[in-house]
Design a protein around this motif. Structure first.
Motif, PDB file in Angstrom:
ATOM      1  N   THR A 184       0.838  -1.199   0.000  1.00 28.83           N
ATOM      2  CA  THR A 184       0.000   0.000   0.000  1.00 28.83           C
ATOM      3  C   THR A 184       0.864   1.237   0.000  1.00 28.83           C
ATOM      4  OG1 THR A 184      -1.445   1.361   1.371  1.00 28.83           O
ATOM      5  CG2 THR A 184      -0.213  -0.342   2.505  1.00 28.83           C
ATOM      6  N   SER A 185       0.391   2.259  -0.707  1.00 32.93           N
ATOM      7  CA  SER A 185       1.153   3.509  -0.689  1.00 32.93           C
ATOM      8  C   SER A 185       0.660   4.418   0.426  1.00 32.93           C
ATOM      9  CB  SER A 185       1.065   4.201  -2.041  1.00 32.93           C
ATOM     10  OG  SER A 185      -0.273   4.491  -2.348  1.00 32.93           O
ATOM     11  N   GLY A 186      -0.156   3.919   1.319  1.00 30.19           N
ATOM     12  CA  GLY A 186      -0.463   4.753   2.468  1.00 30.19           C
ATOM     13  C   GLY A 186      -1.814   4.619   3.114  1.00 30.19           C
ATOM     14  N   ASN A 187      -2.850   5.210   2.488  1.00 26.02           N
ATOM     15  CA  ASN A 187      -4.132   5.300   3.174  1.00 26.02           C
ATOM     16  C   ASN A 187      -4.727   3.940   3.538  1.00 26.02           C
ATOM     17  OD1 ASN A 187      -4.476   8.035   3.573  1.00 26.02           O
ATOM     18  ND2 ASN A 187      -5.353   8.381   1.557  1.00 26.02           N
ATOM     19  N   THR A 188      -4.648   2.978   2.634  1.00 24.68           N
ATOM     20  CA  THR A 188      -5.188   1.655   2.953  1.00 24.68           C
ATOM     21  C   THR A 188      -4.424   1.044   4.115  1.00 24.68           C
ATOM     22  OG1 THR A 188      -5.880   1.324   0.685  1.00 24.68           O
ATOM     23  CG2 THR A 188      -5.713  -0.650   2.046  1.00 24.68           C
ATOM     24  N   GLY A 189      -3.130   1.277   4.126  1.00 19.62           N
ATOM     25  CA  GLY A 189      -2.314   0.770   5.221  1.00 19.62           C
ATOM     26  C   GLY A 189      -2.762   1.350   6.552  1.00 19.62           C
ATOM     27  N   ILE A 190      -3.018   2.660   6.557  1.00 12.41           N
ATOM     28  CA  ILE A 190      -3.436   3.329   7.792  1.00 12.41           C
ATOM     29  C   ILE A 190      -4.799   2.787   8.245  1.00 12.41           C
ATOM     30  CG2 ILE A 190      -4.133   5.562   8.772  1.00 12.41           C
ATOM     31  CD1 ILE A 190      -1.972   6.778   6.763  1.00 12.41           C
ATOM     32  N   SER A 191      -5.711   2.612   7.299  1.00 11.81           N
ATOM     33  CA  SER A 191      -7.027   2.059   7.634  1.00 11.81           C
ATOM     34  C   SER A 191      -6.900   0.638   8.163  1.00 11.81           C
ATOM     35  CB  SER A 191      -7.935   2.051   6.398  1.00 11.81           C
ATOM     36  OG  SER A 191      -8.146   3.356   5.919  1.00 11.81           O
ATOM     37  N   LEU A 192      -6.115  -0.180   7.474  1.00  7.60           N
ATOM     38  CA  LEU A 192      -5.939  -1.563   7.912  1.00  7.60           C
ATOM     39  C   LEU A 192      -5.263  -1.619   9.278  1.00  7.60           C
ATOM     40  CD1 LEU A 192      -4.798  -3.532   4.729  1.00  7.60           C
ATOM     41  CD2 LEU A 192      -6.874  -3.915   6.081  1.00  7.60           C
ATOM     42  N   ALA A 193      -4.331  -0.687   9.506  1.00  6.31           N
ATOM     43  CA  ALA A 193      -3.607  -0.669  10.781  1.00  6.31           C
ATOM     44  C   ALA A 193      -4.585  -0.425  11.928  1.00  6.31           C
ATOM     45  CB  ALA A 193      -2.523   0.403  10.754  1.00  6.31           C
ATOM     46  N   MET A 194      -5.525   0.490  11.706  1.00 10.99           N
ATOM     47  CA  MET A 194      -6.524   0.786  12.740  1.00 10.99           C
ATOM     48  C   MET A 194      -7.430  -0.430  12.953  1.00 10.99           C
ATOM     49  SD  MET A 194      -9.989   1.649  13.050  1.00 10.99           S
ATOM     50  CE  MET A 194     -10.516   2.360  11.477  1.00 10.99           C
ATOM     51  N   VAL A 195      -7.925  -0.988  11.856  1.00  9.91           N
ATOM     52  CA  VAL A 195      -8.818  -2.144  11.967  1.00  9.91           C
ATOM     53  C   VAL A 195      -8.077  -3.320  12.613  1.00  9.91           C
ATOM     54  CG1 VAL A 195     -10.257  -3.792  10.699  1.00  9.91           C
ATOM     55  CG2 VAL A 195     -10.190  -1.408   9.976  1.00  9.91           C
ATOM     56  N   ALA A 196      -6.839  -3.544  12.184  1.00 11.79           N
ATOM     57  CA  ALA A 196      -6.035  -4.652  12.721  1.00 11.79           C
ATOM     58  C   ALA A 196      -5.832  -4.483  14.224  1.00 11.79           C
ATOM     59  CB  ALA A 196      -4.691  -4.723  12.004  1.00 11.79           C
ATOM     60  N   LYS A 197      -5.551  -3.257  14.627  1.00  8.57           N
ATOM     61  CA  LYS A 197      -5.324  -2.964  16.045  1.00  8.57           C
ATOM     62  C   LYS A 197      -6.580  -3.314  16.850  1.00  8.57           C
ATOM     63  CE  LYS A 197      -2.626  -1.045  18.733  1.00  8.57           C
ATOM     64  NZ  LYS A 197      -1.273  -0.837  18.819  1.00  8.57           N
ATOM     65  N   LEU A 198      -7.735  -2.862  16.364  1.00 16.00           N
ATOM     66  CA  LEU A 198      -8.980  -3.061  17.116  1.00 16.00           C
ATOM     67  C   LEU A 198      -9.477  -4.505  17.062  1.00 16.00           C
ATOM     68  CD1 LEU A 198     -10.975   0.225  16.354  1.00 16.00           C
ATOM     69  CD2 LEU A 198      -9.457  -0.291  18.254  1.00 16.00           C
TER      70      LEU A 198
ATOM     71  N   SER B 276       4.774  10.215   1.738  1.00 16.06           N
ATOM     72  CA  SER B 276       5.040  11.259   2.716  1.00 16.06           C
ATOM     73  C   SER B 276       5.308  10.683   4.109  1.00 16.06           C
ATOM     74  CB  SER B 276       3.873  12.244   2.764  1.00 16.06           C
ATOM     75  OG  SER B 276       2.743  11.634   3.339  1.00 16.06           O
ATOM     76  N   SER B 277       6.112  11.410   4.877  1.00 19.38           N
ATOM     77  CA  SER B 277       6.551  10.916   6.188  1.00 19.38           C
ATOM     78  C   SER B 277       5.396  10.790   7.183  1.00 19.38           C
ATOM     79  CB  SER B 277       7.624  11.837   6.757  1.00 19.38           C
ATOM     80  OG  SER B 277       7.048  13.077   7.097  1.00 19.38           O
ATOM     81  N   GLU B 278       4.349  11.613   6.986  1.00 24.73           N
ATOM     82  CA  GLU B 278       3.207  11.523   7.898  1.00 24.73           C
ATOM     83  C   GLU B 278       2.575  10.139   7.848  1.00 24.73           C
ATOM     84  OE1 GLU B 278       3.749  13.938   5.771  1.00 24.73           O
ATOM     85  OE2 GLU B 278       3.191  15.906   6.581  1.00 24.73           O
ATOM     86  N   ARG B 279       2.528   9.559   6.647  1.00 23.22           N
ATOM     87  CA  ARG B 279       1.904   8.245   6.507  1.00 23.22           C
ATOM     88  C   ARG B 279       2.708   7.200   7.288  1.00 23.22           C
ATOM     89  NH1 ARG B 279      -0.267   7.689   0.339  1.00 23.22           N
ATOM     90  NH2 ARG B 279      -0.035   9.843  -0.265  1.00 23.22           N
ATOM     91  N   VAL B 280       4.008   7.304   7.168  1.00 25.53           N
ATOM     92  CA  VAL B 280       4.883   6.361   7.864  1.00 25.53           C
ATOM     93  C   VAL B 280       4.699   6.503   9.375  1.00 25.53           C
ATOM     94  CG1 VAL B 280       7.277   5.686   8.230  1.00 25.53           C
ATOM     95  CG2 VAL B 280       6.523   6.422   5.963  1.00 25.53           C
ATOM     96  N   GLN B 281       4.658   7.750   9.833  1.00 26.92           N
ATOM     97  CA  GLN B 281       4.497   7.991  11.274  1.00 26.92           C
ATOM     98  C   GLN B 281       3.165   7.434  11.781  1.00 26.92           C
ATOM     99  OE1 GLN B 281       5.453  12.018  12.672  1.00 26.92           O
ATOM    100  NE2 GLN B 281       6.650  12.293  10.808  1.00 26.92           N
ATOM    101  N   LEU B 282       2.116   7.669  11.015  1.00 26.42           N
ATOM    102  CA  LEU B 282       0.798   7.184  11.415  1.00 26.42           C
ATOM    103  C   LEU B 282       0.771   5.664  11.498  1.00 26.42           C
ATOM    104  CD1 LEU B 282      -1.655   9.467   9.460  1.00 26.42           C
ATOM    105  CD2 LEU B 282      -1.928   8.792  11.845  1.00 26.42           C
ATOM    106  N   LEU B 283       1.333   5.022  10.491  1.00 26.01           N
ATOM    107  CA  LEU B 283       1.353   3.554  10.460  1.00 26.01           C
ATOM    108  C   LEU B 283       2.077   3.005  11.674  1.00 26.01           C
ATOM    109  CD1 LEU B 283       2.024   2.821   6.700  1.00 26.01           C
ATOM    110  CD2 LEU B 283       0.098   1.995   8.055  1.00 26.01           C
ATOM    111  N   ARG B 284       3.220   3.598  11.977  1.00 28.52           N
ATOM    112  CA  ARG B 284       4.011   3.112  13.115  1.00 28.52           C
ATOM    113  C   ARG B 284       3.255   3.340  14.422  1.00 28.52           C
ATOM    114  NH1 ARG B 284       9.636   4.621  10.480  1.00 28.52           N
ATOM    115  NH2 ARG B 284       9.982   2.597   9.475  1.00 28.52           N
TER     116      ARG B 284
END
Lengths: 104, 321
Positions: free
Chosen positions: B76-90, B104-112
């Motif tokens: 993923t180049s970002g947004n799907t990763g962030i969405s999946l990360a939230m769903v995966a966490k919950l 962009s670095s914001e995406r990386v920071q959010l994912l981490r």
């Protein structure tokens, strides 16, 4: 006036390295023939042996995909701008990686 | 409805807002041509990708493909990763994202922050290296589950079942739907739904045209068309360059107060094109388009300030959509 054609990096070996070339034609098909006469071999990279537009080649006339404008029969006029791009959609590397993962 | 049992339940149901200032003016007595923006940045993690991410995970759970504690792998180049990360966490999964290093670095920071692990594929050197990286990861971890947004019908189905019905409910007079073309999920799902329900609806794709680096394949056969893509769903497809995307993104915030990411600017560009055509033809039009995400994650690019040329330079080689 002629039709301005933007050539992607991958096909510039056929245009002597030129990023933009000029051509003419009343349709996309005519333009491709004209380009091939000046840059031999280009047609073979854009079209399949059956004569259709290659699946991984996208051609845009004035920023609109020709596949929705009649494909090879899409009408052209002097002054039009044609852009050729390989199909990578949003993010070549991510897509390539994704496809590779599925193929295994 | 404004109360939900959990964040996951608050996915979708986004507002549709009119753009009275950006909508073209029509001659006296001519039928109205109006632009409407669906604010997908109002989803739980701030992008439209929450819809397919949640949907794909739920489907995988229901079919037993995904079991508690599993690892999800997604390129993923970002947004799907962030969405999946939230769903995966919950929902109790581990997430590994494969992404190009030129996001962009914001995406990386959010994912981490969400606890996702990231494996970078190189931006330069063509796609070969990324392909090799991806193959290697898959071979080493055959037990990891890849939802694969580019080929998972659940991605399009999420939009068929939610985005499409929401649009029709809020705008029964809709004549055009315009969205971005990436995985193609939004256009395929929403497009199919609206085609079934609205006679003569136009489904319009706005495809980002990046800098040359992104198209650096070694040969044409390395190209890729997402498995989900079905050209018959679309009426038209526009390629939108970086400069036009930036110009429209700035207009969104300056004229209508909507602070969006650059893909939304690209979509607005296509929406305006069809809106102006409708004005010329003297036809009524209600053009609905998607705001994919807010601008927050892209501020570090610097492309919100300076001249358009400077912004274009700032985004060169970046996957801005």
């Amino acid at each position: 006036m002629a039709i301005e054609v933007r050539v992607p990096t991958i096909l510039r070996s056929y245009t002597g390295g030129s990023k933009v070339v000029e051509g003419s034609g009343a349709t996309l098909s005519g333009l491709i023939d004209d380009l091939d006469a000046k840059h031999s071999g280009l047609k073979g990279r854009l079209l399949t042996p059956e004569g259709g537009l290659h699946r991984f080649v996208n051609v845009y006339v004035n920023d609109e995909d020709v596949r929705f404008l009649g494909a090879l029969d899409a009408p052209l006029s002097d002054g039009d701008s044609v852009t050729i791009l390989p199909a990578v959609a949003g993010g070549a590397l991510g897509f390539a990686a994704a496809a590779a993962l599925l193929r295994k | 409805m404004a109360r939900y049992e959990s964040l996951l339940d608050a996915c979708g149901g986004t507002p549709l807002v009119g753009l009275p200032r950006l909508s073209p003016t029509v001659p006296e007595g001519a039928p109205p041509v109006r632009l409407w923006a669906k604010l997908e940045d109002r989803n739980p993690t701030g992008s439209i990708k929450d819809r397919p991410a949640l949907f794909m995970v739920r489907e995988a759970e229901e079919t037993g493909r995904l079991r508690p504690g599993d690892t999800i792998l997604e390129p993923t180049s970002g947004n799907t990763g962030i969405s999946l990360a939230m769903v995966a966490k919950l929902r109790g999964y581990r997430l590994v994202c494969v992404m190009p290093e030129n996001v962009s670095s914001e995406r990386v920071q959010l994912l981490r922050m969400y606890g996702a692990e990231i494996i970078f594929s190189p931006a330069a050197g063509g796609s070969n290296q990324a392909v090799a990286t991806a193959k290697q990861i898959a071979a080493e971890h055959p037990d990891w589950v890849m939802l694969f947004q580019y080929g998972n019908p659940g991605n399009a189905r999420a939009h068929y079942e939610t985005t499409g019905p929401e649009l029709l409910h809020d705008l029964p007079t809709i004549t055009h739907f315009v969205a971005g073309l990436g995985t193609t999920g939004t256009l395929m799902g929403t497009g199919r739904y609206l085609r079934e329900k609205v006679d003569g609806i136009q489904i319009v794709a706005a495809e980002p045209r990046y800098g040359e680096l992104v198209y650096g394949l070694r040969n044409i056969d390395e190209g890729y068309v997402p498995e989900l893509y079905d050209a018959t769903v679309l009426s038209r497809r526009f390629s939108v360059g970086t400069r036009d995307a930036v110009l429209r993104t700035r207009q969104l915030v300056e004229v209508e107060g909507i602070f969006a990411g650059f893909s939304s600017g690209a979509i607005l560009h296509a929406a305006l094109a069809v809106a102006h055509e409708a004005v010329k033809a003297g036809q009524r039009a209600d053009v609905a388009f998607v705001i994919c995400d807010g601008g927050w994650k892209y501020l570090s690019t610097g492309a919100y300030g300076g001249t358009l040329a400077e912004a274009e330079d700032a985004l060169e080689g970046q996957l801005w959509a």
